[in-house]
Design an enzyme around this catalytic site. Sequence first.
Site, PDB file in Angstrom:
ATOM      1  N   HIS A   1      69.966  19.862  25.626  1.00 24.26           N
ATOM      2  CA  HIS A   1      69.677  21.030  26.465  1.00 24.26           C
ATOM      3  C   HIS A   1      70.648  21.097  27.647  1.00 24.26           C
ATOM      4  CE1 HIS A   1      66.979  24.111  28.242  1.00 24.26           C
ATOM      5  NE2 HIS A   1      67.429  23.600  29.391  1.00 24.26           N
ATOM      6  N   GLU A   2      70.760  19.988  28.364  1.00 23.51           N
ATOM      7  CA  GLU A   2      71.609  19.988  29.555  1.00 23.51           C
ATOM      8  C   GLU A   2      73.085  20.099  29.186  1.00 23.51           C
ATOM      9  OE1 GLU A   2      70.310  20.502  32.277  1.00 23.51           O
ATOM     10  OE2 GLU A   2      68.231  19.987  31.784  1.00 23.51           O
TER      11      GLU A   2
END
Length: 361
Positions: free
Chosen positions: A35-36
Amino acid sequence: MEVFSINTLSIASVWGNVWPYLVAILLFGVIIAIHEFGHFFFAKLFKVRVNEFALGMGPAIFKKKIGETQYALRLFPIGGFVSMEGEDSESDDDRAFNKKKPYQRFIIVAAGAILNLILGIIVVAVCISMQNLVGTRVIHSFDENAVSSQYGLQAGDEIIKINDTHVYSSRGIGFNMVRDTDNKLNLTVIRDGKKVELKDVQFRQFELDGKMYVEQDFYIIGEEHTFLNVLKNSVLDSASIVQMVRLSLVDLCTGKYGMKDVSGPIGTISAIADSTAQGPTAKDKLFTALTLLSYITINVGVFNLLPVPALDGGRLFFIFIEMIRRKPISPKKEGIIHTVGLVLLLLFMLVVSISDIVKVF
């Protein structure tokens, strides 16, 4: 003279209890890292100054600065963040997030959730490939004591709707059946090339935690693996999981489910650990863990796209409004809304975490 000895059985027992949680933290970390990384990759692509890329929350246990960006591993494995210049405040830096074009900011913010969804599709494809056959929506046969066959359901029927909700894949059949509350299901099937409506179809039921649930009393047709049907069903199965997340949120908001049915990071890690420890063989354990991983990463992707302040979806909503109005909303007003949303989200996470701890212990 005292003799020191190590009880290898005790060590094995401790390790047997610990390793599923280490695997769970690793898998949960993969979800957060993907995600990051989505935010980070597109921020770098659009030349936004990234001050920090962090996995975990709380105090840093490791950090190293490479170029302009500090990379950090933080103590609590319950999240992560990408800190960009001008993300939450005005900045005069030409490379600040707030200086970039709306479509660039939109892509940067959306990228984290999109990568979670892509990861989910990939993991689902792996799970399908591990199964003996690829599931369909077509009924093959019924249990010996099947009830539904007495209400018009037939072998060869392809189930496309349950209670007016579209069924994307075999995975969606069981979930939509379990959601029923009165054991009178309205089914839409394809029979001999024609659409057939079946009203008030009943099934066997089972009891769980004081509630009655519909039990699937038929078997579906499986197909041999091919590249195309694995690819097709990985997308359709992922669509079924997205549908589960959406309908579960609806059920939560309408009171069908309570807080005891909601899990946060602690409950998620515990659930992954439990699934990793289950199964007679290593392949079974891996399959169960990957299945749960696909559910969670798609859940994270969908949840982060919701237009809720402080979440990625909330930021996307404001950028979308800016693109329509052709001018940004007041940063001060947007900041207040996100701050209030963050406080409410943290309170919600606190309540859910306490609930998780109570369920675990």
